[in-house]
Design a protein around this motif. Structure first.
Motif, mmCIF file in Angstrom:
data_model
loop_
_atom_site.group_PDB
_atom_site.id
_atom_site.type_symbol
_atom_site.label_atom_id
_atom_site.label_comp_id
_atom_site.label_asym_id
_atom_site.label_seq_id
_atom_site.Cartn_x
_atom_site.Cartn_y
_atom_site.Cartn_z
ATOM 1 N N THR A 1 0.823 -1.214 0.000
ATOM 2 C CA THR A 1 0.000 0.000 0.000
ATOM 3 C C THR A 1 0.858 1.266 0.000
ATOM 4 O O THR A 1 0.642 2.182 -0.789
ATOM 5 C CB THR A 1 -0.918 0.006 1.226
ATOM 6 N N ALA B 1 8.091 -2.473 -1.599
ATOM 7 C CA ALA B 1 7.544 -2.348 -0.245
ATOM 8 C C ALA B 1 8.022 -1.042 0.382
ATOM 9 O O ALA B 1 9.179 -0.637 0.210
ATOM 10 C CB ALA B 1 7.977 -3.526 0.629
ATOM 11 N N SER C 1 4.827 3.524 6.115
ATOM 12 C CA SER C 1 5.591 3.579 4.866
ATOM 13 C C SER C 1 6.550 4.761 4.840
ATOM 14 O O SER C 1 6.230 5.865 5.282
ATOM 15 C CB SER C 1 4.634 3.664 3.676
ATOM 16 N N ARG D 1 7.357 -5.736 4.148
ATOM 17 C CA ARG D 1 7.159 -6.324 2.809
ATOM 18 C C ARG D 1 5.778 -6.943 2.639
ATOM 19 O O ARG D 1 5.628 -8.051 2.098
ATOM 20 C CB ARG D 1 8.223 -7.395 2.515
HETATM 21 S S1 SF4 Z 1 5.228 -3.175 3.798
HETATM 22 FE FE1 SF4 Z 1 5.345 -1.551 5.343
HETATM 23 S S2 SF4 Z 1 4.762 0.290 4.225
HETATM 24 FE FE2 SF4 Z 1 4.042 -1.451 3.021
HETATM 25 S S3 SF4 Z 1 1.921 -1.775 3.674
HETATM 26 FE FE3 SF4 Z 1 3.245 -3.125 4.907
HETATM 27 S S4 SF4 Z 1 3.670 -1.944 6.784
HETATM 28 FE FE4 SF4 Z 1 2.919 -0.495 5.231
#
Ligand code: SF4
Length: 460
Positions: free
Chosen positions: A347, A409, A355, A414
């Motif tokens: 996302t 990611a 993120s 990830r």
């Molecule tokens: S990998 Fe990290 S940034 Fe991506 S949706 Fe999952 S928690 Fe959020």
């Protein structure tokens, strides 16, 4: 008594549903379960209109062939009394997509998307999807399953059997079905009539095992010795309706491999009709694109795939050309070798507060960079809120693209990483780290990141 939780889980899972909406960084997130990925065109249209009316106007396709909509207002809207999230849930219920409020989050059922369409499978699992869903919802105790528990019905072609389901089936011989437990062959065999009881028995065995140990876990594989314990309980529960393969001391009599891509393009059928596989860039289906899919779906049905794509079954071949043109013009991928082929992303921002970047926009920019450098065809623009501007030419569906899947990611978690061998592109805060098989390269701009991805995918 002290409960020793060997699974490491200390809380119940918080998977969102249509009723249990998750408060994401960009608003309410509702997930709607779609057993077998099967939607009528009327349901798809209703989803599209509800996504536009209550959310961002984008339907996100998940790796379990479910859908989710972001940006819902939570609480009750003073104007019409419906509110964003409650109004959305009400629309889903009226469309028949929320048949059991108690079991809504546990209806996670994968099925081979092309089952019954071509000659590749050995058993049409289409009827089993509805039978399993009905039986699951009819057992009150199974509402306690974690929202992450996954069923898989493979028709014998081996496309979904390797996707790590907690409980699944794979036909392996005449009237012989292998029972999959925790992503591996359990060694137990059932008849076609015994498949739904065996799958339910596996789910009940998991809950019984959790209760007996006094622990919390979301998946069978999280429990030490869980697969063997669940298999033993299933065998005891089913008695003569199940048998072990001869000499099944072998831990994995049938080896399962995850399929890394869904069907894209024309798939010849058995009755003079064809199925059309459609890839959806990053699994983001704009409401307008969903309406086009509903327009061209001749059978009145669309099938979502665990590879975040769609299958349209039952097209007459002469109509397929017109369908391909309309879908391609709408920005969907209808031919193999697209620059979007095998590209996925979590996302990222703005939906996920963890993120480090807008990872989907960066993935789209990298695809556009690969096209500009000559290693792939022109990509479609991503549907969304205008932030995804990279790649303004529509996808030509011409040859190109890499060989290995790539997953972007926004942090080290990830989320959504496909199973199997994958090039991973992980945000670092000032760029990305591109990884494969223990090798890694840190890049601070999209151009270098795209080049590193292309090299590791085998494009250059
Ligand atoms: S990998 Fe990290 S940034 Fe991506 S949706 Fe999952 S928690 Fe959020």
């Amino acid at each position: 008594m002290v409960n020793l939780d060997l699974s490491g889980r200390t809380r119940l899972d918080a998977c969102p549903g249509a009723l249990q909406v998750h408060a994401a960084a960009d608003g309410g997130l509702a997930r709607v379960r779609v057993p077998g990925g099967r939607l009528t065109t009327a349901q798809l249209r209703e989803l599209a209109r509800a996504a536009s009316g209550y959310g961002t106007g984008v339907i996100e396709l998940t790796s379990r062939a479910n859908v989710q909509v972001r940006g819902l207002r939570t609480g009750v809207d003073a104007e019409d009394g419906s509110g964003g999230a409650p109004g959305f849930a009400d629309r889903m219920a009226r469309a028949g997509l929320l048949p059991s409020p108690t079991h809504e989050r546990v209806r996670n059922i994968l099925a081979s998307p092309l089952t019954g369409c071509d000659g590749a499978g050995t058993m049409d699992v289409e009827p089993l999807v509805a039978a399993l869903d009905r039986a699951l919802c009819a057992r009150p105790a199974l509402a306690a399953l974690p929202g992450r528990f996954l069923f898989a019905l493979d028709d014998g072609r081996g496309d979904v059997a390797g996707l790590g389901a907690d409980a699944g089936i794979l036909p392996v011989g005449a009237d012989e079905i292998a029972l999959i437990v925790a992503g591996a062959d359990s060694g137990l065999r059932v008849s076609p009539d015994g498949t739904v009881p065996a799958l339910l028995a596996a789910a009940e065995a998991f809950l019984a095992e959790l209760s007996a140990r006094g622990v919390t876990a979301w998946r069978i594989a999280e429990l030490p010795g869980g697969p063997a314990a669940v298999t033993a309980r299933v065998r005891a529960a089913l008695g003569t309706d199940v048998h072990a393969v001869p000499g099944s001391g072998a831990p994995e009599p049938v080896r399962l491999r995850p399929a890394v891509r869904g069907p894209v393009g024309i798939v010849p059928g058995r009755d003079g009709r064809v199925a059309l596989g459609v890839a959806v860039p990053l699994g983001r289906l704009a409401s307008a694109q969903a309406e086009v899919l509903a327009d061209v779906a001749a059978s009145g049905e669309v099938r979502l795939t665990p590879w975040r794509g769609v299958v349209l079954p039952g097209l007459a071949l002469p109509r397929s050309e017109a369908a391909i043109t309309r879908l391609s013009d709408a920005g969907l991928v209808t031919g193999s070798g697209s620059s979007w082929d095998g590209v996925s992303a979590c996302t990222g921002r703005p939906g996920c507060s963890r993120s480090l970047t807008d990872v989907q926009a960066d993935a789209a920019a990298a695809v556009a960079t690969a096209v500009a450098s000559g290693s792939g065809p022109a990509p479609s623009p991503l549907p969304g809120n205008g932030r995804r501007s990279a790649g303004e030419r529509r996808d030509t569906g011409e040859a190109g693209g890499g060989t290995l899947p790539v997953h972007w990611a926004g942090c080290a978690r990830r989320c959504g990483r496909p199973r199997g061998r994958v090039v991973e592109v992980v945000a670092t805060g000032d760029g990305y780290r591109v990884e494969l098989d223990g090798r890694s390269l840190t890049c601070t701009d999209i151009g270098r990141t795209a080049a590193a991805v292309a090299a590791l995918r085998g494009e250059k």
